[in-house]
Design an enzyme around this catalytic site. Sequence first.
Site, short mmCIF file in Angstrom:
data_model
loop_
_atom_site.label_atom_id
_atom_site.label_comp_id
_atom_site.label_asym_id
_atom_site.label_seq_id
_atom_site.Cartn_x
_atom_site.Cartn_y
_atom_site.Cartn_z
N LYS A 1 0.84 -1.21 0.00
CA LYS A 1 0.00 0.00 0.00
C LYS A 1 0.87 1.25 0.00
O LYS A 1 0.66 2.18 -0.77
CB LYS A 1 -0.91 -0.01 1.25
CG LYS A 1 -1.47 1.35 1.63
CD LYS A 1 -2.33 1.31 2.87
CE LYS A 1 -1.60 1.49 4.19
NZ LYS A 1 -1.19 2.87 4.52
N ASN A 2 1.87 1.27 0.89
CA ASN A 2 2.64 2.50 1.06
C ASN A 2 3.62 2.75 -0.09
O ASN A 2 4.12 3.85 -0.25
CB ASN A 2 3.38 2.48 2.40
CG ASN A 2 2.42 2.66 3.56
OD1 ASN A 2 1.26 2.97 3.35
ND2 ASN A 2 2.90 2.46 4.78
N ARG B 1 -8.30 -0.55 5.46
CA ARG B 1 -7.45 0.44 4.79
C ARG B 1 -6.13 -0.17 4.34
O ARG B 1 -5.52 0.29 3.39
CB ARG B 1 -7.14 1.61 5.75
CG ARG B 1 -8.31 2.51 6.04
CD ARG B 1 -7.86 3.69 6.88
NE ARG B 1 -6.56 4.14 6.44
CZ ARG B 1 -5.59 4.57 7.24
NH1 ARG B 1 -5.77 4.64 8.52
NH2 ARG B 1 -4.44 4.94 6.74
N ARG C 1 0.94 14.89 12.74
CA ARG C 1 1.67 14.47 11.54
C ARG C 1 1.94 15.69 10.66
O ARG C 1 1.29 15.90 9.64
CB ARG C 1 0.91 13.37 10.81
CG ARG C 1 0.75 12.19 11.76
CD ARG C 1 0.29 10.96 11.12
NE ARG C 1 1.14 10.45 10.08
CZ ARG C 1 0.79 9.42 9.32
NH1 ARG C 1 -0.37 8.85 9.50
NH2 ARG C 1 1.60 8.98 8.40
N ASP D 1 5.43 0.68 11.91
CA ASP D 1 4.18 0.07 11.45
C ASP D 1 4.01 -1.37 11.93
O ASP D 1 2.98 -1.99 11.66
CB ASP D 1 4.10 0.12 9.91
CG ASP D 1 3.89 1.54 9.40
OD1 ASP D 1 3.51 2.40 10.20
OD2 ASP D 1 4.12 1.78 8.20
N CYS E 1 -3.77 12.55 13.19
CA CYS E 1 -4.59 11.35 13.08
C CYS E 1 -4.40 10.53 14.35
O CYS E 1 -3.72 10.97 15.28
CB CYS E 1 -4.23 10.55 11.84
SG CYS E 1 -2.64 9.77 11.92
N1 EPU Z 1 7.54 14.51 10.29
C1 EPU Z 1 7.73 15.83 10.58
N2 EPU Z 1 7.58 16.73 9.55
C2 EPU Z 1 7.24 16.35 8.30
C3 EPU Z 1 7.04 14.99 8.02
C4 EPU Z 1 7.20 14.08 9.05
O1 EPU Z 1 8.04 16.22 11.69
O2 EPU Z 1 7.12 17.22 7.41
C5 EPU Z 1 7.72 13.51 11.36
C6 EPU Z 1 6.46 12.71 11.64
O3 EPU Z 1 5.58 13.39 12.52
C7 EPU Z 1 7.04 11.45 12.23
C8 EPU Z 1 8.31 11.24 11.42
O4 EPU Z 1 8.63 12.53 10.91
O5 EPU Z 1 7.39 11.67 13.58
C9 EPU Z 1 8.21 10.27 10.28
O6 EPU Z 1 7.06 10.51 9.51
P1 EPU Z 1 6.99 10.24 7.96
O7 EPU Z 1 6.85 11.53 7.23
O8 EPU Z 1 8.11 9.36 7.53
O9 EPU Z 1 5.62 9.46 7.81
P2 EPU Z 1 4.73 9.44 6.51
O10 EPU Z 1 5.60 9.52 5.32
O11 EPU Z 1 3.62 10.41 6.63
C10 EPU Z 1 4.78 6.86 6.10
C11 EPU Z 1 3.79 5.72 6.09
C12 EPU Z 1 3.34 5.43 7.52
C13 EPU Z 1 4.57 5.07 8.34
C14 EPU Z 1 5.58 6.22 8.28
C15 EPU Z 1 6.87 5.92 9.00
C16 EPU Z 1 2.68 5.96 3.96
C17 EPU Z 1 1.44 6.23 3.21
N3 EPU Z 1 2.64 6.10 5.28
O12 EPU Z 1 4.08 7.99 6.61
O13 EPU Z 1 2.49 4.29 7.43
O14 EPU Z 1 4.20 4.85 9.67
O15 EPU Z 1 5.90 6.51 6.89
O16 EPU Z 1 7.48 4.78 8.47
O17 EPU Z 1 3.69 5.59 3.37
C18 EPU Z 1 0.73 2.87 8.05
O18 EPU Z 1 0.88 2.28 6.96
O19 EPU Z 1 0.05 2.39 9.00
C19 EPU Z 1 1.41 4.14 8.26
C20 EPU Z 1 1.02 5.02 9.17
#
Ligand code: EPU
Length: 426
Positions: free
Chosen positions: A22-23, A400, A122, A308, A117
């Site tokens: 998915k991701n 999801r 986030r 995850d 969320c």
């Molecule tokens: N963060 C910031 N600023 C930003 C972006 C992120 O402070 O601009 C912080 C976040 O709050 C968090 C950390 O950086 O503490 C990492 O977040 P990241 O941006 O890597 O998360 P994401 O890209 O939004 C993806 C996956 C998540 C998974 C995370 C971490 C997808 C669609 N989602 O989210 O997956 O937990 O990376 O590996 O790829 C799930 O599948 O259940 C899920 C939540």
Amino acid sequence: MDSLVIEGGARLRGTIHVNGSKNAALPIMAGALLASGPTYLREVPNLSDINHQVNLLRELGCVVERQADGQMKIEVTDEKNSHARYDLVRKMRASICVLGPLLAKRKFARVSMPGGCAIGDRPVDIHLRGLEALGAVIDLDGGDIICRADKLTGAEIFLGGNFGSTVLGTANVMSAATLAKGTTVIESAACEPEVVDLANYLNAMGAKITGAGTPRITIEGVAELTGTSHTVIPDRIEAGTFMVAAAITNGEIHLDNCRLGDLLAVVDKLRSIGVIVEKNNGGATISSVRRLEASNITTQPHPGFPTDLQAQFMALLAIADGNSVITEKIFPDRFLHVAELARLGARLHKEGSTVVIQGQKKLVGAPVMASDLRASAALVLAGLCAKGTTTVMRVYHIDRGYEKIEQRLNAVGANIKRVNQEELEL
Ligand code: EPU
């Protein structure tokens, strides 16, 4: 609203096919916005999050269809609308990954700011910082991020944050940089396999990206990207969840389409607590024949232990022999499953972003509430080993990220029924 009713106690035995990730699929689908000509994607899973992304791409002027052979075809036919509305983004915050592609291809993007969320705050500040470094001008209006750039120019960009790098932030900046003038170097890039899959796909479209999978990604901008065919990588989090299903039921599950190389930290942890993991024919067999041992886990960016799978491992360690400690370093508030696991008899003590788990010989079934995708998976896993009946309510969360989870677990011996709330109340 559906619930899953689980009769615990069955040892799972058999083969499960791991679906496409998915991701990985979500940012790859968004990447199709960059292409001239049709994109064909294989192994896109059938999930509600994917359907949300399909709806968003349609609003953004794409024709999206599932073909008879299961491939997804995406073709941009109209570039007039570049607005990802709150209505769509609030259903799935990963919609943010259309920002980079829209900006690069259409020079304008209006994307509703995703809120927090169930797993915590986030923010998307790092995404925006990266796009600004490429020359975008960013404003906020009515809760929407408005991004403009007549032209993007390659730059050296640091994408690290307090909790490591950002997966979707790296996806956004890398995608946008493919069409920038000159060279972009992303430092502290996310190293997750999903980023590598996106880079491979963009390269197949004509991009020039090197270094994906390492903290330094270099992108030489090109003038145009064309449609291509791509097969999405297997879902490492789905695979890890099924590994825990085998371990928690003292069963034996063979996983097809599973890349152990994407799960090294997870396999290492499983082996250290007494689970047998064997690599074979493009997959792996996971089995457990005795009570597992306690262990400590700290979630980290890849290649560390993935956040995850934190909730699923908490369910597993709840029945291990001894005390375990889990520390969450990516989303410090990702613990809504703690109180629900406690309803099944897990002994858990949470202090800040750490949970101490006092392993019990058994869990006991109860009604519990799913709060987010991975928390729901943890509750299903706990239900598989709990004595008696566990009812996991609000399972739309699990839909999801896991396609037909009850059917796939039942095929290897589980006893799970999907019922809707009305049936439960009769
Ligand atoms: N963060 C910031 N600023 C930003 C972006 C992120 O402070 O601009 C912080 C976040 O709050 C968090 C950390 O950086 O503490 C990492 O977040 P990241 O941006 O890597 O998360 P994401 O890209 O939004 C993806 C996956 C998540 C998974 C995370 C971490 C997808 C669609 N989602 O989210 O997956 O937990 O990376 O590996 O790829 C799930 O599948 O259940 C899920 C939540």
